[in-house]
Design a protein around this motif. Sequence first.
Motif, short mmCIF file in Angstrom:
data_model
loop_
_atom_site.label_atom_id
_atom_site.label_comp_id
_atom_site.label_asym_id
_atom_site.label_seq_id
_atom_site.Cartn_x
_atom_site.Cartn_y
_atom_site.Cartn_z
N CYS A 135 0.86 -1.18 0.00
CA CYS A 135 0.00 0.00 0.00
C CYS A 135 0.90 1.24 0.00
N THR A 136 0.70 2.13 -0.96
CA THR A 136 1.50 3.35 -1.04
C THR A 136 0.59 4.57 -0.93
N ALA A 171 -7.38 -6.25 7.03
CA ALA A 171 -7.44 -7.67 7.36
C ALA A 171 -6.21 -8.14 8.12
N SER A 172 -5.15 -7.32 8.17
CA SER A 172 -3.95 -7.69 8.92
C SER A 172 -3.23 -6.42 9.33
N LEU A 173 -2.34 -6.55 10.30
CA LEU A 173 -1.58 -5.40 10.75
C LEU A 173 -0.51 -5.05 9.71
N PRO A 174 -0.37 -3.77 9.38
CA PRO A 174 0.63 -3.39 8.38
C PRO A 174 2.05 -3.50 8.94
N THR A 226 -4.31 2.95 6.38
CA THR A 226 -3.32 1.90 6.61
C THR A 226 -1.95 2.49 6.91
N CYS A 227 -1.56 3.52 6.16
CA CYS A 227 -0.23 4.11 6.35
C CYS A 227 -0.16 4.88 7.67
N LEU A 228 -1.23 5.54 8.06
CA LEU A 228 -1.23 6.22 9.36
C LEU A 228 -1.14 5.21 10.49
N LEU A 229 -1.80 4.06 10.35
CA LEU A 229 -1.71 3.01 11.36
C LEU A 229 -0.29 2.47 11.44
#
Length: 205
Positions: free
Chosen positions: A20-21, A51-54, A140-143
């Motif tokens: 993910c970018t 669905a999963s931790l980044p 996702t990127c913030l997480l």
Amino acid sequence: PVPRPPGSPAPRLPMALRICTLICRSWGDRPQLCQVACAVGRAEAPVHHGASLPQGLDSSLQQWGVVAPGQRQALATQLQGAAEAAMAALLATEAELSPQQRGGTRASTDFLGVDFLLARVDDALELVALSTNSQRCLETCLLADAMGRAVGEPPSDLPRLLAETLLHRAQRHLVEGKDILLIGAGGVSKSFVWEAARDYGLRVS
């Protein structure tokens, strides 16, 4: 299913790496890669957002079997080029649209998420673009950034890049529609001033 003999290792299932970018519109309307987050899943059903931790790109590539540091760096460089090229194409398309087609005078794409799949093709690794989005990659990127700080990793540039993009938009909004008097605007080398003024919605006299 056929039982495994006692003590034998579990079979290694084919894995897929979803990348993910997040790209932002930087100064001068240049695409800039802000953050990358990865998720490892089954090859026949690549993992979806949430669905999963980044996790980070480098550690994900190592987990996926890319051992050589030079190969990981080459993939990271290729990923950055592909992600920024995707946003550059979008910005070029938006520039040709009328304000009505874009959705309004101030409507523009300041952030873009692009998802990639890392695939093996004839023993070579290739990046395959899956889709673009405006929110899921940002979440996702913030997480991923918050998780990194929680375990003591140094702060990333993500908050600064996001703030710069928002401030740029705010400054454009403040000057839009204003009247500007220019005295001695310069010659041909300063023609970019008029282009910028038109882009910012200024009335120059």
